[in-house]
Scaffold this motif. Structure first.
Motif, short mmCIF file in Angstrom:
data_model
loop_
_atom_site.label_atom_id
_atom_site.label_comp_id
_atom_site.label_asym_id
_atom_site.label_seq_id
_atom_site.Cartn_x
_atom_site.Cartn_y
_atom_site.Cartn_z
N SER A 1 -11.57 14.61 -9.74
CA SER A 1 -12.32 15.87 -9.73
C SER A 1 -13.13 16.06 -8.46
N LYS A 2 -13.44 14.95 -7.75
CA LYS A 2 -14.32 15.03 -6.57
C LYS A 2 -13.59 14.77 -5.26
N VAL A 3 -12.31 14.41 -5.31
CA VAL A 3 -11.61 13.99 -4.09
C VAL A 3 -11.61 15.09 -3.03
N GLY A 4 -11.56 16.35 -3.44
CA GLY A 4 -11.59 17.46 -2.48
C GLY A 4 -12.90 17.53 -1.71
N GLU A 5 -13.98 17.06 -2.31
CA GLU A 5 -15.30 17.10 -1.68
C GLU A 5 -15.50 15.98 -0.66
N LEU A 6 -14.60 14.98 -0.68
CA LEU A 6 -14.76 13.84 0.22
C LEU A 6 -14.30 14.14 1.65
N LYS A 7 -13.61 15.25 1.82
CA LYS A 7 -13.14 15.66 3.15
C LYS A 7 -12.30 14.56 3.82
N LEU A 8 -11.33 14.05 3.07
CA LEU A 8 -10.42 13.04 3.58
C LEU A 8 -9.32 13.69 4.39
N THR A 9 -8.69 12.90 5.26
CA THR A 9 -7.52 13.40 5.98
C THR A 9 -6.39 13.61 4.97
N SER A 10 -5.37 14.35 5.36
CA SER A 10 -4.26 14.59 4.43
C SER A 10 -3.56 13.28 4.06
N ASN B 1 -5.82 11.47 1.60
CA ASN B 1 -5.75 12.18 0.32
C ASN B 1 -4.46 11.81 -0.42
N ALA B 2 -3.35 11.75 0.30
CA ALA B 2 -2.07 11.38 -0.30
C ALA B 2 -2.12 9.94 -0.83
N GLU B 3 -2.79 9.06 -0.09
CA GLU B 3 -2.95 7.67 -0.54
C GLU B 3 -3.76 7.61 -1.83
N VAL B 4 -4.83 8.38 -1.89
CA VAL B 4 -5.67 8.42 -3.09
C VAL B 4 -4.82 8.84 -4.29
N ILE B 5 -4.03 9.88 -4.12
CA ILE B 5 -3.19 10.37 -5.22
C ILE B 5 -2.18 9.30 -5.63
N ALA B 6 -1.59 8.60 -4.66
CA ALA B 6 -0.62 7.55 -4.97
C ALA B 6 -1.27 6.40 -5.74
N GLU B 7 -2.47 6.00 -5.33
CA GLU B 7 -3.16 4.89 -6.01
C GLU B 7 -3.58 5.31 -7.42
N ILE B 8 -4.04 6.53 -7.57
CA ILE B 8 -4.40 7.03 -8.91
C ILE B 8 -3.17 7.04 -9.81
N THR B 9 -2.05 7.50 -9.29
CA THR B 9 -0.80 7.53 -10.07
C THR B 9 -0.39 6.12 -10.48
N THR B 10 -0.52 5.16 -9.57
CA THR B 10 -0.19 3.76 -9.88
C THR B 10 -1.05 3.25 -11.03
N ILE B 11 -2.35 3.49 -10.95
CA ILE B 11 -3.27 3.02 -11.99
C ILE B 11 -2.97 3.70 -13.32
N GLU B 12 -2.75 5.00 -13.30
CA GLU B 12 -2.46 5.72 -14.55
C GLU B 12 -1.15 5.23 -15.17
N THR B 13 -0.17 4.93 -14.34
CA THR B 13 1.10 4.40 -14.85
C THR B 13 0.89 3.04 -15.50
N GLN B 14 0.12 2.18 -14.85
CA GLN B 14 -0.17 0.86 -15.42
C GLN B 14 -0.98 0.99 -16.71
N ALA B 15 -1.95 1.88 -16.72
CA ALA B 15 -2.79 2.06 -17.91
C ALA B 15 -1.97 2.53 -19.10
N ALA B 16 -0.89 3.28 -18.84
CA ALA B 16 -0.04 3.79 -19.92
C ALA B 16 0.96 2.74 -20.41
N SER B 17 1.09 1.65 -19.68
CA SER B 17 2.03 0.59 -20.05
C SER B 17 1.53 -0.18 -21.27
N PRO B 18 2.46 -0.67 -22.10
CA PRO B 18 2.03 -1.50 -23.23
C PRO B 18 1.38 -2.81 -22.76
N LYS B 19 1.75 -3.25 -21.55
CA LYS B 19 1.17 -4.47 -20.99
C LYS B 19 0.73 -4.19 -19.55
N PRO B 20 -0.39 -3.49 -19.39
CA PRO B 20 -0.84 -3.16 -18.03
C PRO B 20 -1.15 -4.42 -17.24
#
Length: 112
Positions: free
Chosen positions: A44-53, A56-75
């Motif tokens: 929700s706040k990543v846009g306010e951090l004024k990161l480079t593109s 920003n893409a790295e942040v999204i990739a890391e968030i996706t990785t964590i969310e995928t692991q969190a959804a796993s039966p054995k994270p």
């Protein structure tokens, strides 16, 4: 030579007959709800951090990785912690802001 016999042991590291050795141990499970709450705030706040593109893409990739692991039966805590550490490093680039400082503090609490 002296040998030690231990009936039962938990969360302990013992080395015998080693030279220049190294050990690392992490005990405990991550609280997935806390991890997901922090991710939600970062998203929700990543846009306010004024990161480079790229950052920003790295942040999204890391968030996706964590969310995928969190959804796993054995994270896998190690993968989640590595992604949290990456997020921390990226957000440090925006460390001049109070917002970044608050997010870094929350990530640090998860990594302990």
């Amino acid at each position: 030579n002296i040998d030690t016999y231990i009936n039962q042991m938990s969360h302990s590291q013992i080395q015998k007959g080693t030279v220049n050795s190294y050990q690392s141990m992490s005990v405990g499970e991550l609280d997935m709800q806390k991890v997901l709450n922090v991710l939600s705030e970062i998203k929700s706040k990543v846009g306010e951090l004024k990161l480079t593109s790229d950052a920003n893409a790295e942040v999204i990739a890391e968030i996706t990785t964590i969310e995928t692991q969190a959804a796993s039966p054995k994270p896998k805590n190690k993968i989640i912690k590595e992604s949290l550490q990456s997020l921390r490093t990226i957000i440090e680039g925006a460390a001049g802001s109070m917002l970044a400082s608050g997010l870094l503090n929350q990530i640090d609490k998860l990594l302990k």
